[in-house]
Design an enzyme around this catalytic site. Structure first.
Site, short mmCIF file in Angstrom:
data_model
loop_
_atom_site.label_atom_id
_atom_site.label_comp_id
_atom_site.label_asym_id
_atom_site.label_seq_id
_atom_site.Cartn_x
_atom_site.Cartn_y
_atom_site.Cartn_z
N LYS A 1 -20.66 -20.06 -8.46
CA LYS A 1 -19.97 -19.95 -9.75
C LYS A 1 -18.50 -19.60 -9.54
CE LYS A 1 -21.00 -19.86 -14.27
NZ LYS A 1 -21.96 -20.71 -15.00
N TYR B 1 0.86 -1.19 0.00
CA TYR B 1 0.00 0.00 0.00
C TYR B 1 0.89 1.24 0.00
CZ TYR B 1 -4.20 2.74 0.85
OH TYR B 1 -5.23 3.63 0.73
#
Length: 754
Positions: free
Chosen positions: A92, A37
């Site tokens: 899925k 970050y």
């Protein structure tokens, strides 16, 4: 509990749902966090700002698919809304990850308006490498997919349309072949005229079916030219309207070659099946209840009905998971801008071809040990067949490149290896060896040549050009078994009951006449495949020997030890297992041969195992294991590995790092080696672990395999004068092929040394 209760408990178990996010880079130090970050993350941001294509280089975009739905047509549940569809979209995502190692964000949009839905999805293009549209009702789904494909520069694929089309298309290719019918001559009837039916009909035309031979029926009956204006049919139904007399489904099925059901259960009777043409093909894919059940369709007539359904409890399940994970895998890996018709056709052809190949034992076991062999009961592969990944994905990637929609190009061979590596480190390691084996024509004797697994392995060795198998056994029996398995092969066979073995018996006698063997006994023993194979290798009539599948390990090992013996620089043979973890491999020795080795044997085992590691392109780092760290306990037991380590350290010919004695965690934990024991000769964790005795070695490798999640390759026999490997009873075909490949590479190394 019933299925519903089991499913609810499954989904609510902590943490709720089925998916989570995981980090792929280290985050254990302040420096790691500053890279992940602020402030370090600014560097890749600026690179991407200069060139948007760098998003594929510095972010997860290239392996991230958005599964997007508004919940308007969920499974068999209908319009249940976006929020209620979330468990399906998560599911899925599970399938994408499980079968093709693709990451997924599921996106549920509370939006029924086509324009707003398209705008919302298109705005997410910077996030995703591809979009999988899911459970969106017709006819809106057609328009949504069309617009998104036009607007977005990443693949967009509506699985409800194309998934069933591609999988059933593969089934149709094989079914038509088995029925001895040409695709262009098939008369096909569709029951259902929704998104899936229309897309499937279109795809069949791409495969070679004539559009004018397709009759589509909706709930009113045959879609005829007369109904177009009278009933105000939408443009998608109009596409398959035929200028034929009106009628219902039963009328349409009279004389048809193929029935494709994408409608509702129980609407087809036995009499309707009986009215079809000879050797009919029936794809009854309504779920959970097909248009006609499997038994009724098969029993409706005497000739061969080829049947597929959407159910897993019957043969030939048309399961979309055979398609979308692998199609996206191939598309993502070449950064395709779309999934076009050529890519879909390539996927169907790859699936059809795979169904014709010998099925791995692991797949057969996963589906209840029932035989799986190309024929009316097996026209499409099973989802758990790992070969789907590299066959279908590679075919899709190739089609994307050839059709001009790929932004990256790949070497097909290198790409297949990369795909195989996704299935585990063991596949990656074996690919190194098998590629080396393919560079030669080594003859590998398979002593148990009449065994079905051995015959199947021989077929794969020939088909993949890994080695030339020489089968020992009855010639007629071997050919009969191969024919029954549908394997086209003509391997070299040595038949002890028919071929002259006098020269081999003479050689066996010469080798063992002062070991208690008479000439008559040699003549009898040579009919044993283990002795015959050993003599063939010893004489140079073959390059390597595999045996042991139907024998106890010691009894299989004895003949090659007696006939071939150990290498000139070796006094002892040893058994080694290669254990693979996600990001690490270790060689464990000795796990099969030497019960209580002394320091001489331990040192020799270490050298042989280090040589073996190099055949796998692994630079060996050897640790002698004990319950003591560098002299912390001094007993006869700890003295042996310590002395063995010192002997190798003082040998100028030893060109690999070695140390010991040490405890197992010291050997494999870098912080302990470089921190607590900074004086160690190993500056990285060991990858060759030499156990102090057979008991420890056998226990250790099995615990690592069963509890540590390691995959095992072996046992590999080292120290022999010529390559010999002893199979484990119960090994699968893949194990036999792997060891044959290793034996072939061993033979190469042996030839180079001579």
């Amino acid at each position: 509990m019933g299925l519903d209760e089991d499913s609810l408990a499954y989904h609510r178990e902590e943490p709720p749902g089925k998916i989570a996010m995981a980090t792929t880079k280290p985050t254990s130090t302040q420096h790691d966090l500053s890279l992940a970050y602020s402030p370090g993350v600014a560097a890749p941001c600026l690179e991407i700002a200069d060139d948007s294509a760098d998003a594929y280089r510095y972010t997860a975009k290239g392996n991230l698919v958005g599964v997007v739905s508004n919940g308007s047509a969920v499974l068999g549940l209908g319009d249940i809304g976006a929020q209620a569809s979330k468990p399906v979209m998560e599911g899925k995502g599970v399938l994408f990850k499980r079968f093709a190692d693709i990451d997924v964000f599921d996106i549920e949009l509370e939006e029924a308006d086509v324009n707003a839905f398209v705008d919302a999805v298109a705005a997410m293009e910077p996030t995703f490498g591809g979009i999988n549209l899911e459970d969106i009702k017709a006819p809106e789904c057609f328009e949504i997919e069309r617009r998104l494909r036009e607007r977005m520069d990443v693949p967009v694929f509506h699985d409800d349309q194309h998934g069933t089309a591609i999988i059933s298309g593969a089934a149709l290719l094989n079914a038509a072949d088995l029925a001895r019918k040409d695709l262009s001559e098939l008369e096909i009837v569709f029951s259902g005229a929704g998104a899936s039916a229309v897309a499937t009909a279109r795809f069949y035309v791409s495969l070679g079916v004539k559009k004018e031979n397709i009759t589509m029926c909706d709930s009113t009956g045959i879609i005829t030219a007369d109904r177009v204006e009278r009933d105000g049919l939408n443009e998608f139904k109009r596409e398959f309207a035929r200028d034929i007399p009106a009628g219902d489904l039963s009328t349409a099925m009279e004389g048809a070659d193929v029935f494709v059901g994408l409608s509702v259960g129980g609407i087809v009777s036995k009499s309707m099946v009986q009215s079809m043409a000879s050797d009919p093909i029936i794809f009854a894919m309504a779920n959970p209840d097909p248009e006609i059940d499997y038994e009724s369709a098969k029993n409706a007539r005497d000739d061969d009905v080829i049947m597929a359904t959407g159910r897993s409890d019957y043969p030939n399940q048309v399961n979309n998971v055979l398609g979308f994970p692998f199609i996206f895998r191939g598309a993502l890996d070449v950064r395709a801008t779309e999934i076009n018709e050529a890519m879909k056709v390539a996927a169907a052809n790859a699936l059809a071809d795979l169904a014709r190949k010998d099925v791995p034992d692991a797949v057969v076991k996963a589906y209840g040990d029932d035989p799986l062999q190309f024929g009316p009961e097996y026209i499409i592969p099973k989802p758990l067949d790992s070969r789907v990944l590299f066959d279908v994905s590679a075919a899709v990637a190739t089609a994307a490149i050839e059709s001009g929609v790929a932004r990256d190009s790949v070497s097909l061979e290198a790409y297949r290896e990369a795909l195989e590596a996704r299935l585990g480190k063991s596949r990656e390691m074996m690919r190194v060896v098998l590629n080396k084996a393919k560079s030669t024509d080594q003859r590998v004797v398979l002593a148990e040549g009449t065994n079905e697994k051995v015959i199947r392995a021989a077929h794969q060795l020939i088909e993949q050009d890994i080695a030339q198998p020489v089968l020992i056994g009855g010639r007629e029996e071997i050919h009969a078994t191969a024919d029954s398995l549908g394997l086209e092969m003509n391997p070299e066979i040595v038949d002890p009951s028919a071929d002259s073995l006098e020269a081999y018996a003479d050689r066996l006698y010469e080798r063992r006449k002062r070991k208690g063997i008479t000439r008559r006994e040699a003549g009898e023993l040579i009919h044993d495949g283990n002795y015959l194979g050993s003599v063939m290798v010893e004489l140079g009539d073959a390059d390597a020997l595999l045996t042991g599948l139907t024998h106890h390990y010691p009894s299989a090992l004895l003949p090659p030890l007696q006939v071939i013996g150990t290498a000139e620089d070796a006094e002892y043979a040893a058994g080694v297992y290669l254990l693979t973890f996600k990001n690490r491999v270790v060689f464990c020795a000795d796990a099969t041969v030497n019960q209580d080795p002394d320091e001489d044997v331990l040192a020799e085992i270490a050298q042989h195992t280090a040589e073996l590691a190099r055949r796998f392109n692994v630079s060996p780092r050897v640790a002698f294991l004990s319950y003591s760290d560098f002299g912390s306990v001094r007993t006869n037991g700890t003295e042996k590995p310590r002395t063995a380590a010192e002997r190798l350290q003082n040998d100028p010919s030893v060109d690999f790092p070695v140390d010991g004695e040490m405890q197992a965690d010291t050997a494999v934990v870098e912080e302990m080696l470089t921190g607590t024991y900074e004086f160690s000769e190993l500056d990285e964790p060991a990858n060759v672990l030499v156990f102090p005795n057979l008991e420890a070695g056998n226990i250790g490798y099995k615990l690592l395999q069963r509890l540590g999640g390691a995959e095992a390759i072996g046992p590999m026999l080292v120290g022999m004068d010529q390559p010999v490997h002893i199979l484990q009873r119960g090994d699968e075909v893949a194990d036999i092929v792997n060891l044959a490949g290793i034996a072939a590479v061993d033979a190469l190394t042996t030839d180079d040394d001579q």
